[in-house]
Enzyme design. Structure first.
Site, PDB file in Angstrom:
ATOM      1  N   ASP A 501      -9.579  -4.257 -17.904  1.00 23.01           N
ATOM      2  CA  ASP A 501      -9.788  -4.147 -15.718  1.00 23.01           C
ATOM      3  C   ASP A 501     -10.168  -5.483 -15.787  1.00 23.01           C
ATOM      4  O   ASP A 501     -10.242  -6.574 -16.634  1.00 23.01           O
ATOM      5  CB  ASP A 501     -10.839  -2.856 -15.770  1.00 23.01           C
ATOM      6  CG  ASP A 501     -11.074  -3.029 -14.158  1.00 23.01           C
ATOM      7  OD1 ASP A 501     -10.067  -3.243 -14.116  1.00 23.01           O
ATOM      8  OD2 ASP A 501     -12.674  -3.045 -14.093  1.00 23.01           O
ATOM      9  N   THR A 503     -12.095  -6.713 -12.490  1.00 22.56           N
ATOM     10  CA  THR A 503     -13.480  -6.636 -11.616  1.00 22.56           C
ATOM     11  C   THR A 503     -14.669  -5.793 -12.872  1.00 22.56           C
ATOM     12  O   THR A 503     -14.212  -5.571 -13.188  1.00 22.56           O
ATOM     13  CB  THR A 503     -13.605  -5.871 -10.115  1.00 22.56           C
ATOM     14  OG1 THR A 503     -12.062  -6.111  -9.688  1.00 22.56           O
ATOM     15  CG2 THR A 503     -15.310  -5.903  -9.573  1.00 22.56           C
ATOM     16  N   ASP A 700     -15.335  -1.735 -17.058  1.00 21.30           N
ATOM     17  CA  ASP A 700     -17.133  -1.704 -16.614  1.00 21.30           C
ATOM     18  C   ASP A 700     -17.278  -0.087 -15.790  1.00 21.30           C
ATOM     19  O   ASP A 700     -18.031  -0.385 -15.028  1.00 21.30           O
ATOM     20  CB  ASP A 700     -17.530  -2.406 -16.236  1.00 21.30           C
ATOM     21  CG  ASP A 700     -17.171  -3.043 -14.792  1.00 21.30           C
ATOM     22  OD1 ASP A 700     -15.713  -2.645 -14.810  1.00 21.30           O
ATOM     23  OD2 ASP A 700     -17.924  -3.829 -14.361  1.00 21.30           O
TER      24      ASP A 700
END
Length: 812
Positions: A501, A503, A700
């Site tokens: 991912d 961000t 996350d």
């Protein structure tokens, strides 16, 4: 849709198979059931109530099924009757992290450290009926001394006390003029050996015979099968020879007319095996040292602040929402946030970073870390088993006892290895009895057959994988790489594609608003409306907007009908106006047009690597928000190291094409895909897996959870959401891609270590069995006595343990 359920009542692979077949008879579902952990992962065409699953499953036996993580499961003691065993037992989940009232009910129970029968626990101490390992007690205090090691040490001392005199008596013939014969005759000394052997056989080493018997009647053949057969035959032969010497032909007797007895072989063999068990217990204790040190980090008391009054309470009494005082030098009791004051905190025990971190109001603090020289108040947010420290202990404990796929190979080999060895021992006896020296041919046959049984003991084979896994997981914990299972540790070695991912994974995950561009309306009013909607969202971008408004002293107002649309944005009603904030997909779904002027400016910002969200009020785009999120300093080096190791690194992000491209070019990624929703990430991973790729996914956020669960190795940032961490198989405490590099290197080292251990185990057997059988005797006159065979067998186990412990000094 896919759901995970907890199944209780299974105690063996037969139970697991029955449950799986029963569930798969239900139309529209596909079930995959595992014994360790006792779970059923069910893919459904349409949702079915748990009661319907339970109704079908109840017809197959005394099994229960519940949704995973249900509150009822947490507050009741899970119990079930085994369909395969009449022993009184119950089942439990993660005993280290149970609530105090439930844990107190399980204290004193016993379980197999290898969890061969899932989470079954027993009322009494004993041996695992599958692998023969000592059952381990669930202690009231995890810091208590290792009772298993203490018991083995006591038995070892007794075994040595009685074995050494037996050995001296048996070897006295090698002493010139044999001084012992001046005291007693050989028959009397044989009786002395018999009496001295009783404490060794029937107390110190009796557990080996019990394990051997259980393994034979259950046909779970293991290393103790050979030990029991070999030592048992030698002992019974000696007792019979002592009591009934007239039954034996002359070739079985000495010049003095007494039968050749093997009390010394029996006791020395059992003592050497006991030594191996003692070393194993000691090694297990050492490999769990990291866990014990983590447990010591947790304080036992905390200072509760109520109505301005401070009082000392036990850690167990802390509740979510409590305000706690942390004084200088104190350990932080639970996870939470600072509400008043500031300080520097030593988090080296958790992150490995030696420099204390400055913390201020609203900053997160972690249980077990040490406060500096200032006092502060904190809000308790995670208590008990929810704290990061408890999760670390939980994951390390689970992983250290889990089984790697490569262990299945060793298990299959052991299953067939034992009967083959017994057959070789029988053939050895028959060949020696037929073709051995004319005198004492039967004795040669007997001794060599026993030597074959002893040297072939697969102790090292059984230790090869678990020892390396235990040490590797402990090493990972020290490095901030928390590994949930041995399977994840093994699969990490094979990973050739990493999906990440953006961000919070490649970037800091702490975005800040660079500017808010407003084309229509009062800027402060627009900021107030946007902040009002975002105040209900936990997304980092939303929090950045709220902080931006507060920094401008713009008051927050209420918003109605708030809705967060995963992967697209948020919406709500503010002062009667419909307010949207999100990406282009949100606007397309809402059929909102974008002027070319605004779109050109947005693209310009995106090409700089910025994240841009459109502001929409009453179906009209009136501006946009520019948000920056800096790349983590370690991301560039980590990506380069992984790609040099042959791993393709691809980024899947919900952000726009231009921002994604800027990040991908900076990091020199293999590929990237922008505008991804959770299901898009999932599909990409499934496609790669269908191509034969071994895929790791790093993320996350809540939107990463499905992809984390689907991937071969899900890797969660420890700084991310609980859902992501729960879905992943590896958690990086520091939330840093450099942890993936460490995990990859650790996995490679552990797998290399396992292969070395298996090589050692097989090498001893391949060389030792033929030598013990006597193939070198006709050429070189070399034979192995049962005692030398036992020594060689124990040395193989020591070699495996020592090799595994080398991982503790691994530099990553």
């Amino acid at each position: 849709m896919k759901h995970t359920y907890i199944v209780t009542g299974m105690s063996c692979d037969g139970c697991r198979t029955k449950v799986e077949k029963t569930l798969n008879t239900i139309e529209g579902i596909e079930a995959n059931v595992t014994l360790n952990p006792p779970e059923a992962i069910i893919q459904m065409e349409k949702h079915l109530p748990t009661s319907q699953l339970q109704e079908v499953l109840a017809k197959a036996g005394n099994y229960t099924i519940e949704m995973a993580h249900s509150e009822a499961k947490k507050t009741e003691e899970p119990q079930a009757k085994s369909c395969c065993n009449t022993s009184n037992h119950s089942h439990y989940q993660n005993h280290q992290n149970l609530k105090p009232e439930l844990r107190s009910k399980l204290v004193g129970k016993y379980y197999c450290p290898m969890f061969c029968e899932g989470d079954k626990v027993y009322d009494k101490a004993g041996d695992c009926p599958v692998c023969g390992m000592d059952l381990v007690t669930i202690e009231a205090n995890p810091n208590d001394e290792n009772k298993s090691y203490t018991d083995l040490l006591k038995k070892m001392k007794i075994a040595l006390l009685f074995t050494v005199p037996i050995f001296i008596i048996a070897m006295s013939d090698m002493i010139p003029h044999n001084p012992l014969m001046h005291l007693l005759d050989m028959e009397s000394w044989n009786w002395v050996q018999f009496m001295l052997s009783l404490p060794v056989v029937f107390y110190a080493a009796w557990m080996f015979f019990e394990r051997a018997w259980k393994s034979i009647i259950s046909w779970n053949l293991n290393m103790f099968t050979l030990i029991g057969i070999g030592a048992g035959v030698a002992f019974l032969f000696s007792v019979f020879g002592l009591l009934f010497p007239h039954f034996f032909p002359a070739e079985f007797k000495t010049e003095m007319g007494t039968v050749h007895l093997y009390f010394e072989a029996t006791t020395v063999i059992l003592t050497l095996v006991l030594l191996g068990q003692l070393l194993e217990a000691r090694a297990h204790s050492r490999t769990s040292g990291a866990i014990k040190e983590l447990l010591k980090l947790a304080p036992t008391e905390a200072i509760l602040v109520e109505n301005g009054i401070e009082k000392v309470i036990a850690i167990d009494a802390i509740k979510k929402g409590d305000i706690l005082r942390v004084k200088p030098g104190d350990k932080i009791p639970v996870d939470g946030k600072i509400t008043e004051g500031e300080s520097s905190i030593d988090e080296s025990m958790i992150t490995g970073e030696p420099i204390p971190l400055d913390k201020k109001k609203r900053d997160a603090v972690v249980a077990g870390t040490i406060n500096g020289n200032k006092s502060f108040l904190m809000l308790a947010e995670k208590v008990g088993a929810e704290t990061l420290l408890s999760q670390i202990v939980k994951m390390v404990n689970y992983a250290s006892r889990s089984r790697a796929p490569i262990q299945k190979l060793a298990d299959r080999i052991s299953k067939y290895f034992v009967p083959i060895v017994v057959a070789v021992a029988v053939i050895t006896f028959l060949v020696w009895a037929k073709f051995g020296p004319e005198e004492n041919a039967l004795i040669y046959g007997f001794i060599n057959a026993v030597a074959v049984l002893i040297i072939a003991c697969p102790c090292a084979l059984g230790l090869a994988t678990p020892m390396s896994v235990m040490v590797g997981v402990g090493k990972g914990a020290q490095l901030g790489v928390l590994i949930k299972s041995a399977e994840a540790l093994e699969n990490m070695n094979r990973v050739n594609v990493l999906i990440t991912d953006k961000t919070g994974t490649l970037t800091e995950g702490k975005p800040s608003v660079e500017k808010i561009q407003v084309f229509n309306g009062q800027e402060d009013e627009v900021i107030q409306a946007v902040a009002a909607v975002n105040q209900y969202s936990e997304h980092p971008l939303a929090q950045a907007i709220v902080h931006f408004a507060k920094a401008k002293n713009i008051a927050l107002v209420a918003a109605e009908n708030f809705e967060a649309i995963t992967g697209k944005g948020v919406m709500g009603i503010v002062d009667g106006k419909e307010v949207f904030l999100g990406n282009k997909k949100l606007l397309e779904d809402s059929k909102v047009a974008i002027s070319s002027t605004i779109e050109e400016q947005v693209i310009t910002e995106q090409k700089k690597g910025k994240t841009v969200s459109y502001i929409v009020i009453d179906k009209t785009v009136i501006g946009f928000v520019v948000i920056t999120d800096a790349l983590k300093a370690t991301s560039i080096n980590a990506v380069q190291e992984l790609m040099q190791a042959g791993v393709e690194v691809a980024m899947l992000t919900g952000d726009n094409q231009n921002t994604a491209q800027a990040v991908a070019e900076t990091l020199h990624l293999s590929s990237f895909q922008a505008g991804c929703l959770p299901e898009d990430k999932l599909k990409v991973i499934q496609k790669l897996q269908a191509e034969g790729k071994i895929v790791a996914m790093a993320g996350d956020g809540i939107n990463d959870a499905p992809a984390l669960a689907q991937s071969d190795v899900g890797i969660a940032m420890g700084t991310g959401t609980d859902v992501a961490i729960e879905s992943a198989k590896i958690t990086l405490v520091k939330g840093d891609l450099q942890g993936i590099v460490k995990a990859k290197k650790l996995s490679e080292a552990v797998m290399r270590n396992i292969h070395q251990n298996l090589f050692f185990a097989f090498l001893y057997n391949v060389i030792g069995i033929p030598v013990a059988a006597g193939v070198l005797y006709p050429v070189l006159g070399i034979l192995l006595s049962p005692m030398i065979a036992a020594l060689a067998m124990s040395f193989s186990s020591v070699s495996v343990i020592t090799n595994a412990l080398r991982l503790r000094n691994l530099e990553l």
